[in-house]
Design a protein around this motif. Structure first.
Motif, PDB file in Angstrom:
ATOM      1  N   VAL A 233     -90.857 -23.246  42.700  1.00 25.04           N
ATOM      2  CA  VAL A 233     -92.310 -23.466  42.632  1.00 25.04           C
ATOM      3  C   VAL A 233     -92.668 -24.041  41.267  1.00 25.04           C
ATOM      4  CG1 VAL A 233     -94.583 -22.375  42.731  1.00 25.04           C
ATOM      5  CG2 VAL A 233     -92.731 -21.564  44.229  1.00 25.04           C
ATOM      6  N   PRO A 234     -93.443 -25.120  41.225  1.00 27.76           N
ATOM      7  CA  PRO A 234     -93.828 -25.711  39.934  1.00 27.76           C
ATOM      8  C   PRO A 234     -94.514 -24.695  39.028  1.00 27.76           C
ATOM      9  CG  PRO A 234     -94.412 -27.179  41.735  1.00 27.76           C
ATOM     10  CD  PRO A 234     -93.972 -25.890  42.371  1.00 27.76           C
ATOM     11  N   ARG A 235     -94.165 -24.740  37.762  1.00 28.68           N
ATOM     12  CA  ARG A 235     -94.755 -23.810  36.804  1.00 28.68           C
ATOM     13  C   ARG A 235     -96.189 -24.208  36.480  1.00 28.68           C
ATOM     14  NH1 ARG A 235     -91.000 -20.622  34.277  1.00 28.68           N
ATOM     15  NH2 ARG A 235     -88.816 -21.143  34.696  1.00 28.68           N
ATOM     16  N   THR A 236     -97.030 -23.185  36.295  1.00 24.67           N
ATOM     17  CA  THR A 236     -98.417 -23.418  35.892  1.00 24.67           C
ATOM     18  C   THR A 236     -98.785 -22.443  34.784  1.00 24.67           C
ATOM     19  OG1 THR A 236     -99.269 -21.862  37.565  1.00 24.67           O
ATOM     20  CG2 THR A 236     -99.080 -24.185  38.204  1.00 24.67           C
ATOM     21  N   GLY A 237     -99.875 -22.740  34.089  1.00 20.77           N
ATOM     22  CA  GLY A 237    -100.378 -21.823  33.069  1.00 20.77           C
ATOM     23  C   GLY A 237     -99.350 -21.478  32.017  1.00 20.77           C
ATOM     24  N   LEU A 238     -99.297 -20.191  31.667  1.00 19.58           N
ATOM     25  CA  LEU A 238     -98.392 -19.731  30.608  1.00 19.58           C
ATOM     26  C   LEU A 238     -96.923 -19.901  30.963  1.00 19.58           C
ATOM     27  CD1 LEU A 238     -99.843 -16.429  29.102  1.00 19.58           C
ATOM     28  CD2 LEU A 238     -99.558 -18.637  27.987  1.00 19.58           C
ATOM     29  N   LYS A 239     -96.620 -20.056  32.244  1.00 19.50           N
ATOM     30  CA  LYS A 239     -95.226 -20.224  32.635  1.00 19.50           C
ATOM     31  C   LYS A 239     -94.645 -21.531  32.100  1.00 19.50           C
ATOM     32  CE  LYS A 239     -95.730 -17.467  36.833  1.00 19.50           C
ATOM     33  NZ  LYS A 239     -95.689 -17.478  38.326  1.00 19.50           N
ATOM     34  N   LYS A 240     -95.544 -22.436  31.662  1.00 20.08           N
ATOM     35  CA  LYS A 240     -95.078 -23.707  31.102  1.00 20.08           C
ATOM     36  C   LYS A 240     -94.966 -23.654  29.584  1.00 20.08           C
ATOM     37  CE  LYS A 240     -98.033 -26.691  32.824  1.00 20.08           C
ATOM     38  NZ  LYS A 240     -98.686 -27.873  33.408  1.00 20.08           N
ATOM     39  N   ALA A 241     -95.354 -22.540  28.979  1.00 14.78           N
ATOM     40  CA  ALA A 241     -95.308 -22.430  27.520  1.00 14.78           C
ATOM     41  C   ALA A 241     -93.870 -22.520  27.030  1.00 14.78           C
ATOM     42  CB  ALA A 241     -95.937 -21.119  27.063  1.00 14.78           C
ATOM     43  N   ILE A 242     -93.663 -23.265  25.964  1.00 15.78           N
ATOM     44  CA  ILE A 242     -92.314 -23.363  25.395  1.00 15.78           C
ATOM     45  C   ILE A 242     -91.832 -21.976  24.988  1.00 15.78           C
ATOM     46  CG2 ILE A 242     -90.956 -24.259  23.466  1.00 15.78           C
ATOM     47  CD1 ILE A 242     -92.668 -26.737  23.480  1.00 15.78           C
ATOM     48  N   GLY A 243     -90.669 -21.618  25.452  1.00 11.54           N
ATOM     49  CA  GLY A 243     -90.116 -20.287  25.218  1.00 11.54           C
ATOM     50  C   GLY A 243     -89.908 -19.546  26.521  1.00 11.54           C
ATOM     51  N   VAL A 244     -90.831 -19.751  27.463  1.00  6.51           N
ATOM     52  CA  VAL A 244     -90.728 -19.048  28.751  1.00  6.51           C
ATOM     53  C   VAL A 244     -89.563 -19.573  29.591  1.00  6.51           C
ATOM     54  CG1 VAL A 244     -91.893 -18.520  30.918  1.00  6.51           C
ATOM     55  CG2 VAL A 244     -93.178 -18.453  28.766  1.00  6.51           C
ATOM     56  N   PRO A 245     -89.525 -20.861  29.933  1.00  3.68           N
ATOM     57  CA  PRO A 245     -88.391 -21.325  30.761  1.00  3.68           C
ATOM     58  C   PRO A 245     -87.052 -21.221  30.038  1.00  3.68           C
ATOM     59  CG  PRO A 245     -89.718 -23.189  30.008  1.00  3.68           C
ATOM     60  CD  PRO A 245     -90.485 -21.950  29.673  1.00  3.68           C
ATOM     61  N   GLU A 246     -87.062 -21.430  28.724  1.00  2.00           N
ATOM     62  CA  GLU A 246     -85.807 -21.386  27.971  1.00  2.00           C
ATOM     63  C   GLU A 246     -85.186 -19.982  28.017  1.00  2.00           C
ATOM     64  OE1 GLU A 246     -88.362 -24.634  26.220  1.00  2.00           O
ATOM     65  OE2 GLU A 246     -88.645 -22.560  26.909  1.00  2.00           O
ATOM     66  N   PHE A 247     -86.015 -18.943  27.841  1.00  3.62           N
ATOM     67  CA  PHE A 247     -85.481 -17.581  27.850  1.00  3.62           C
ATOM     68  C   PHE A 247     -85.360 -17.017  29.263  1.00  3.62           C
ATOM     69  CE2 PHE A 247     -85.750 -16.849  23.221  1.00  3.62           C
ATOM     70  CZ  PHE A 247     -84.570 -16.150  23.073  1.00  3.62           C
ATOM     71  N   ASN A 248     -86.073 -17.591  30.226  1.00  2.00           N
ATOM     72  CA  ASN A 248     -85.890 -17.132  31.601  1.00  2.00           C
ATOM     73  C   ASN A 248     -84.445 -17.314  32.040  1.00  2.00           C
ATOM     74  OD1 ASN A 248     -88.453 -16.218  31.981  1.00  2.00           O
ATOM     75  ND2 ASN A 248     -89.041 -17.734  33.514  1.00  2.00           N
ATOM     76  N   ARG A 249     -83.838 -18.405  31.604  1.00  2.00           N
ATOM     77  CA  ARG A 249     -82.423 -18.637  31.952  1.00  2.00           C
ATOM     78  C   ARG A 249     -81.534 -17.554  31.338  1.00  2.00           C
ATOM     79  NH1 ARG A 249     -84.354 -24.022  31.467  1.00  2.00           N
ATOM     80  NH2 ARG A 249     -83.881 -24.149  29.243  1.00  2.00           N
ATOM     81  N   TYR A 250     -81.903 -17.106  30.143  1.00  2.00           N
ATOM     82  CA  TYR A 250     -81.157 -16.019  29.498  1.00  2.00           C
ATOM     83  C   TYR A 250     -81.353 -14.708  30.269  1.00  2.00           C
ATOM     84  CZ  TYR A 250     -80.039 -12.391  26.086  1.00  2.00           C
ATOM     85  OH  TYR A 250     -79.527 -11.290  25.476  1.00  2.00           O
ATOM     86  N   PHE A 251     -82.613 -14.411  30.621  1.00  2.00           N
ATOM     87  CA  PHE A 251     -82.911 -13.144  31.297  1.00  2.00           C
ATOM     88  C   PHE A 251     -82.348 -13.099  32.717  1.00  2.00           C
ATOM     89  CE2 PHE A 251     -86.770 -13.149  28.369  1.00  2.00           C
ATOM     90  CZ  PHE A 251     -86.169 -12.287  27.460  1.00  2.00           C
ATOM     91  N   GLN A 252     -82.193 -14.258  33.342  1.00  2.00           N
ATOM     92  CA  GLN A 252     -81.583 -14.285  34.666  1.00  2.00           C
ATOM     93  C   GLN A 252     -80.127 -13.826  34.594  1.00  2.00           C
ATOM     94  OE1 GLN A 252     -82.212 -18.328  35.853  1.00  2.00           O
ATOM     95  NE2 GLN A 252     -84.358 -17.997  36.444  1.00  2.00           N
ATOM     96  N   LYS A 253     -79.477 -14.139  33.502  1.00  2.00           N
ATOM     97  CA  LYS A 253     -78.079 -13.748  33.327  1.00  2.00           C
ATOM     98  C   LYS A 253     -77.962 -12.359  32.722  1.00  2.00           C
ATOM     99  CE  LYS A 253     -73.703 -15.655  31.661  1.00  2.00           C
ATOM    100  NZ  LYS A 253     -73.049 -16.806  30.979  1.00  2.00           N
TER     101      LYS A 253
END
Length: 359
Positions: A233-253
């Motif tokens: 699902v395309p990111r919106t709002g704060l989900k697009k803030a720099i830091g969120v997608p980058e660390f989401n990959r870390y937290f998934q692992k």
């Protein structure tokens, strides 16, 4: 690392300036245009803006981390107390992730009213430039009706353009180079562009990311992480803030639940040394991505500002490079950095704004 100087440094010891804003929200038509002497890079004559609204608005713009909030607070608390700030950063309009989005802390606002700062829920429909134009214009009208001066402060140039341009087309992107940018504005604007050499700014931004992590950015992101989020699902709002997608990959692992803090990572008691090394590498990868993406954001923002300037927007450039360079040199260079900031950024800004208000 924030752009901060010793509180003991008082500009009043060098310049005694009266309140520059009497009590007038609306002003007469502007007189002859005046160009600031510090704007060395201007080589063409800027066209006069045509506008339909005589409300005067101070617009403080620049790339992320360039000191926009610092300058606006300096100007308002020292010279323009009858002023209020309207945030024009598209991530800072949302509630939450205050460290990640670099919202100015309450104590650093020094009592200056801020509008559209952390006021929207990220779960709501995304705040588009068109919606921002509608909401922010109402805020400007309210501020002016109370005989105060609005400051528009933020790095989202799409929001700035949408708000101040006379005729706004929500279906077109003025920065995609296939559309022209109009110089016809609906407000009487004074544009202060805080500029920093990209080489110096990028070094500063990388160090600032480290300071943000030291201040709790990792914990903030861990608390906001949603393991059930659908990545398709395309990111919106704060989900697009720099830091969120980058660390989401870390937290998934390495899910944050049930871990303990050790340094800058979440670690379980039974973590073996090899996994610790892998986790550290994954963490460092996320941090590097944040730094790279932040610098790329700054580069795009500068490009958009140059597009606005080329279109005839009268942007008064303030070169803050030496102040940032002084901050980066050594931890005890604050006093010198403060002096350079005052001389090369604040003093010229005061002159520009005073002339603007007198027109």
């Amino acid at each position: 690392m924030k752009l901060s100087f010793p509180s003991s440094y008082h500009y009043y010891t060098k310049v005694q300036s009266p309140n520059l804003l009497p009590e007038i929200p609306r002003f007469a038509a502007r007189g002859p245009r005046w160009r600031a002497h510090m704007d060395y890079s201007t080589t063409t004559t800027t066209r006069r803006h045509r506008r339909k609204d005589n409300n005067k608005v101070i617009v403080v713009m620049g790339a992320t981390g360039s000191g926009k909030s610092r300058l606006s607070i300096d100007l308002i608390t020292r010279f323009l107390p009858s002023s209020e700030i309207i945030n024009s950063d598209k991530m800072q309009v949302y509630k939450g992730l205050d460290i990640t989005t670099n919202k100015i802390p309450s104590e650093e606002r020094l009592g200056v009213p801020h509008h559209l700062l952390g006021e929207f829920d990220s779960a709501d429909p995304e705040l588009t430039p068109s919606k921002f134009r509608s909401i922010a214009s109402s805020v400007i009208s309210d501020i002016a009706s109370r005989r105060k001066l609005p400051f528009l402060v933020g790095g989202s140039n799409s929001f700035i353009h949408a708000l101040v341009v006379d005729r706004f087309d929500p279906e077109s992107d003025p920065f995609d180079r296939s559309h022209s940018i109009s110089s016809e504005l609906r407000y009487n604007c004074c544009f202060l562009w805080v500029d920093v050499s990209f080489t110096v700014l990028s070094d500063y931004l990388c160090r600032r990311v480290d300071d943000m992590l030291d201040s709790g950015m990792f914990d903030e992101l861990a608390e906001s992480y949603d393991p059930n989020e659908d990545d398709s699902v395309p990111r919106t709002g704060l989900k697009k803030a720099i830091g969120v997608p980058e660390f989401n990959r870390y937290f998934q692992k390495y899910p944050p639940d049930g871990g303990k803090r050790r340094g800058m990572m979440m670690i379980d008691d039974d973590t073996n040394p090899e996994e610790d090394v892998e986790r550290r590498a994954c963490y460092e990868e996320a941090v590097k991505a944040i730094k790279d993406n932040t610098c790329q954001l700054a580069k795009r923002q500068i490009g958009k500002i140059l597009r606005l300037r080329a279109a005839g927007w009268d942007l008064r450039r303030l070169d803050a490079t030496e102040a940032f360079r002084a901050v980066m040199v050594a931890s005890d260079a604050g006093e010198r950095a403060a002096a350079v900031w005052e001389k090369q950024v604040v003093e010229p800004s005061v002159k520009i704004v005073k002339r603007f208000l007198d027109e």
